[in-house]
Scaffold this motif. Sequence first.
Motif, PDB file in Angstrom:
ATOM      1  N   UNK A 241       8.567   4.108   1.832  1.00 16.12           N
ATOM      2  CA  UNK A 241       7.338   3.490   1.377  1.00 16.12           C
ATOM      3  C   UNK A 241       6.467   4.744   1.041  1.00 16.12           C
ATOM      4  N   UNK A 242       6.477   5.692   1.727  1.00 16.27           N
ATOM      5  CA  UNK A 242       5.845   6.959   1.413  1.00 16.27           C
ATOM      6  C   UNK A 242       6.562   7.955   0.347  1.00 16.27           C
TER       7      UNK A 242
ATOM      8  N   UNK B  54       5.904   6.261  -2.894  1.00 20.33           N
ATOM      9  CA  UNK B  54       4.409   6.694  -3.355  1.00 20.33           C
ATOM     10  C   UNK B  54       4.703   7.810  -3.927  1.00 20.33           C
TER      11      UNK B  54
ATOM     12  N   UNK C  12      14.715   3.516  -7.274  1.00 22.57           N
ATOM     13  CA  UNK C  12      13.349   3.015  -7.138  1.00 22.57           C
ATOM     14  C   UNK C  12      13.332   1.641  -6.416  1.00 22.57           C
TER      15      UNK C  12
ATOM     16  N   UNK D  32       4.000  12.391 -14.860  1.00 21.46           N
ATOM     17  CA  UNK D  32       4.786  12.739 -16.178  1.00 21.46           C
ATOM     18  C   UNK D  32       4.544  11.807 -17.350  1.00 21.46           C
TER      19      UNK D  32
ATOM     20  N   UNK E 210       7.015   9.286  -5.396  1.00 25.42           N
ATOM     21  CA  UNK E 210       7.941   9.072  -6.370  1.00 25.42           C
ATOM     22  C   UNK E 210       6.914   8.689  -7.878  1.00 25.42           C
ATOM     23  N   UNK E 211       6.374   7.467  -7.400  1.00 28.22           N
ATOM     24  CA  UNK E 211       5.212   6.935  -8.128  1.00 28.22           C
ATOM     25  C   UNK E 211       4.184   7.808  -8.905  1.00 28.22           C
ATOM     26  N   UNK E 212       3.599   8.753  -7.813  1.00 25.30           N
ATOM     27  CA  UNK E 212       2.758   9.860  -8.306  1.00 25.30           C
ATOM     28  C   UNK E 212       3.462  10.840  -9.381  1.00 25.30           C
ATOM     29  N   UNK E 213       4.557  11.047  -9.073  1.00 25.60           N
ATOM     30  CA  UNK E 213       5.108  12.190  -9.843  1.00 25.60           C
ATOM     31  C   UNK E 213       5.366  11.493 -11.244  1.00 25.60           C
ATOM     32  N   UNK E 214       5.913  10.140 -10.945  1.00 24.86           N
ATOM     33  CA  UNK E 214       6.221   9.598 -12.361  1.00 24.86           C
ATOM     34  C   UNK E 214       4.816   9.247 -13.116  1.00 24.86           C
ATOM     35  N   UNK E 215       3.788   8.934 -12.735  1.00 23.69           N
ATOM     36  CA  UNK E 215       2.507   8.579 -13.376  1.00 23.69           C
ATOM     37  C   UNK E 215       2.182  10.009 -14.089  1.00 23.69           C
TER      38      UNK E 215
END
Lengths: 119, 119
Positions: free
Chosen positions: A94-95, A98, A15, A107, A100-105
């Motif tokens: 960056x995309x 983003x 990350x 989860x 990864x961040x969405x997925x993580x959020x």
Amino acid sequence: MRHVVKKQDGGGNKPLSEPVLYILMSLAEMPRHGYALIKDIEAVSGGRVRLSTGTLFGAIRRLLENGWIQHFQQEDTARDKQAYRLTAAGRKQLQLELDRLKQLTRTVHARLRTRKTET
Amino acid sequence: MRHVVKKQDGGGNKPLSEPVLYILMSLAEMPRHGYALIKDIEAVSGGRVRLSTGTLFGAIRRLLENGWIQHFQQEDTARDKQAYRLTAAGRKQLQLELDRLKQLTRTVHARLRTRKTET
DNA sequence: TGACGACATGTCGCATGGCGACATATGTTG
DNA sequence: CAACATATGTCGCCATGCGACATGTCGTCA
């Protein structure tokens, strides 16, 4: 004898650190120079993220080496301002971050409500 | 004479590291022991995040010191398994991190489309 | 004019943390 | 019994964050 193995990240699994993420984010909007990055990041984060110059220029050096950002000549380059711009590779990263961040959020959100045991 | 000033984080401004975030996330669902954490995190991340034991036990030690997790006695403690559970403080931190993540995701998303200059 | 604050870039060194490598022990199964 | 999964832990290297320091310009205001 020290074969320092370059930790070249082929897959791109790790990350982005917070400073790096904010720098890329800021440059995604428009090219900026170092000081402008600090100000913009402070503004966009609601004053929560204040990069020190030590952090900033270290990160910028690595991003240049990575090829995620590059020097950018402004027409009105008044003084010693060195602007940077996001490369295609940087934008892609960056995309990816983003996503990864969405997925993580998603989860984390799920896990916070699927509590299986009460204590 | 070295007065090592404890970097006690009063405000709680710094983001959680990925390992720590996943550990809290995993424990939010149910108490687990170390090895189970590694397996669960690997599963929930789709195989992308594989904690090494060096990372894991270091993080666990700090989380115990923080009071974000605590030891948890299982009834069927078969062997030397030491389970951990999330404390109320830990759960709160995880919620805060989730909020931060959501905010960040929104901001990055916005910046990736508000491109002001074309190059 | 001189001082001050904002702008601007950079270096140095310490502390923290991630992580691979190694060490050890038990349970399981072919 | 050999091999593998389970299970916990340590050590040391290295990358990174970041505060402190260094240096210089520019505008402005008393």
